[in-house]
Design an enzyme around this catalytic site. Structure first.
Site, PDB file in Angstrom:
ATOM      1  N   CYS A 121       7.926   0.948  -7.877  1.00 23.87           N
ATOM      2  CA  CYS A 121       8.297  -0.024  -6.852  1.00 23.87           C
ATOM      3  C   CYS A 121       8.955  -1.212  -7.548  1.00 23.87           C
ATOM      4  O   CYS A 121       8.985  -1.293  -8.779  1.00 23.87           O
ATOM      5  CB  CYS A 121       7.084  -0.470  -6.042  1.00 23.87           C
ATOM      6  N   CYS A 131      10.170  -5.453  -1.869  1.00 22.83           N
ATOM      7  CA  CYS A 131      10.275  -4.149  -2.517  1.00 22.83           C
ATOM      8  C   CYS A 131      11.695  -3.613  -2.571  1.00 22.83           C
ATOM      9  O   CYS A 131      11.896  -2.404  -2.717  1.00 22.83           O
ATOM     10  CB  CYS A 131       9.378  -3.147  -1.787  1.00 22.83           C
ATOM     11  N   LYS A 196       2.178   4.343   4.435  1.00 23.98           N
ATOM     12  CA  LYS A 196       1.721   3.057   3.896  1.00 23.98           C
ATOM     13  C   LYS A 196       1.858   2.001   4.983  1.00 23.98           C
ATOM     14  O   LYS A 196       2.961   1.665   5.417  1.00 23.98           O
ATOM     15  CB  LYS A 196       2.547   2.671   2.669  1.00 23.98           C
ATOM     16  N   ARG A 218       6.214  -7.662   5.007  1.00 22.91           N
ATOM     17  CA  ARG A 218       6.779  -6.347   4.721  1.00 22.91           C
ATOM     18  C   ARG A 218       6.764  -5.429   5.940  1.00 22.91           C
ATOM     19  O   ARG A 218       6.813  -4.211   5.816  1.00 22.91           O
ATOM     20  CB  ARG A 218       6.023  -5.717   3.549  1.00 22.91           C
ATOM     21  N   GLU A 234       6.643  10.323   9.077  1.00 19.55           N
ATOM     22  CA  GLU A 234       6.901   9.849   7.717  1.00 19.55           C
ATOM     23  C   GLU A 234       6.517  10.914   6.688  1.00 19.55           C
ATOM     24  O   GLU A 234       7.260  11.189   5.739  1.00 19.55           O
ATOM     25  CB  GLU A 234       6.113   8.564   7.450  1.00 19.55           C
ATOM     26  N   LYS A 249      -2.305   5.111   2.770  1.00 18.50           N
ATOM     27  CA  LYS A 249      -2.766   3.813   2.279  1.00 18.50           C
ATOM     28  C   LYS A 249      -2.732   2.793   3.416  1.00 18.50           C
ATOM     29  O   LYS A 249      -1.689   2.660   4.068  1.00 18.50           O
ATOM     30  CB  LYS A 249      -1.850   3.358   1.138  1.00 18.50           C
ATOM     31  N   SER A 275      -7.408  -2.501  -2.549  1.00 17.63           N
ATOM     32  CA  SER A 275      -8.090  -3.648  -3.150  1.00 17.63           C
ATOM     33  C   SER A 275      -9.023  -4.367  -2.186  1.00 17.63           C
ATOM     34  O   SER A 275     -10.145  -4.744  -2.559  1.00 17.63           O
ATOM     35  CB  SER A 275      -7.054  -4.629  -3.702  1.00 17.63           C
ATOM     36  N   TYR A 314     -10.380   1.704  -7.214  1.00 15.54           N
ATOM     37  CA  TYR A 314     -10.845   0.787  -8.255  1.00 15.54           C
ATOM     38  C   TYR A 314     -12.317   1.017  -8.570  1.00 15.54           C
ATOM     39  O   TYR A 314     -12.821   0.518  -9.579  1.00 15.54           O
ATOM     40  CB  TYR A 314     -10.612  -0.665  -7.807  1.00 15.54           C
TER      41      TYR A 314
END
Length: 327
Positions: A121, A131, A196, A218, A234, A249, A275, A314
């Site tokens: 990206c 982006c 996304k 975005r 998509e 995501k 996150s 994570y």
């Protein structure tokens, strides 16, 4: 009690061993992908304030993190770059000596058996934080595709095993597949961020990657969280354009989408446990409000049960440790 006919489902819940025998969904270390943030400089190990336990690493120290990941049996990492120089077109994203390219070469040299995924990206590398290429405040789709293809090829040249484009431009998979094939990287798979959403769960990542947009948002390229059928369109486009994996995501608020993408595609599906989902659990755990191990493993199970084949998280190192404890 008067005799009545009913089913005794509890027979299969009477002991831990029986519950394990009939368990339908399993989480394994092999299912996990661990994100690593690399940055310029020396001696850098910066904990991300909003993501306890997650660090930005300079190249002289990052092998400590990679070695721990490998020792835990996690087969794959994804590399995110935090450059020291940014410009309007994200030049350091596709430079041969960009931070991601240098990290990939080093990690593959020291850990050849580890699968290294390159996040592809521009947002971390542009001075405006978007982006793609900007003109009169608009993100230009087709001009951005050329830069994404250049970035992907440079990452493959550095040794990336998988390219993971994440910017949600129309045609991004087709452009990258064409670029990789033209450069001779026919066998490098694409793990596309196919679905996304423009989510509120990304905030802590933007602290880690220094990728917040300097203006606007975005929403013109990431998906509306209210849309389900659009996700299938998509994903279908990306499959037709040459994707090998499909990422959904975020994960937790989109488990229904994970299931539908899996059922409609038959492709390997990756749940990105983002996150904000991570940080909420960490904060609640640090306050003693939840049992971190129990809630994280339940989250991982929910993603696998929804249809995810892999989980980018994570929590990966903690999950791998906990799984080892139960063997």
């Amino acid at each position: 009690m008067k005799h009545v006919e009913f089913n005794r489902h509890r027979r299969l819940r009477n002991s831990d061993s029986v519950r394990r025998m009939v368990r339908e969904t399993h989480v394994r270390a092999d299912d996990l992908i661990y994100p690593i943030f690399v940055t310029e400089g020396e001696g850098v190990k910066n904990e991300v304030n909003s993501m306890p336990g997650v660090y930005q690493w300079s190249l002289d120290l990052v092998d400590r993190e990679v070695e721990e990941v490998a020792a835990l049996g996690i087969p794959s990492i994804i590399v995110f770059g935090v450059p020291d120089v940014k410009d309007e077109v994200g030049t350091s994203a596709y430079h041969d000596h960009g931070i991601v390219q240098k990290a990939i070469r080093q990690i593959k040299s020291n850990h050849p058996d580890l699968t290294v995924i390159a996040d592809t990206c521009l947002c971390q590398f542009t001075d405006h934080g978007h982006c793609g290429v900007i003109e009169d405040g608009k993100i230009l789709n087709d001009q951005t595709l050329d830069l994404l293809a250049k970035t992907a090829v440079s990452q493959a040249e550095a040794g990336a095993d998988i390219i993971a484009p994440s910017n949600m431009m129309d045609g991004f998979v087709a452009a990258i597949r064409h670029g990789l094939d033209e450069a001779g990287y026919h066998d490098v798979p694409i793990m596309a961020y196919s679905v996304k959403y423009a989510s509120a769960f990304y905030g802590p990542f933007r602290d880690a990657a220094h990728s917040s947009p300097k203006f606007g948002d975005r929403k013109t390229y990431q998906m509306d969280p209210a849309n389900r059928l659009e996700a299938l369109r998509e994903a279908q486009s990306d499959m037709e354009e040459g994707a090998d994996f499909l990422i959904v995501k975020p994960a937790l608020s989109y488990l229904d989408v994970i299931r539908e993408v899996k059922d409609h595609s038959g492709y390997p599906v990756v749940a990105y446990n983002v996150s904000g989902e991570y940080s909420m659990v960490k904060a609640a755990s640090q306050n003693g409000w939840v049992d971190e191990k129990a809630i994280v493993l339940e989250k991982m199970t929910s993603m696998k049960r929804a249809g995810a084949d892999l989980i980018l998280t994570y929590h990966a190192k903690d999950v791998a440790r906990w799984l080892q404890e139960t063997k």
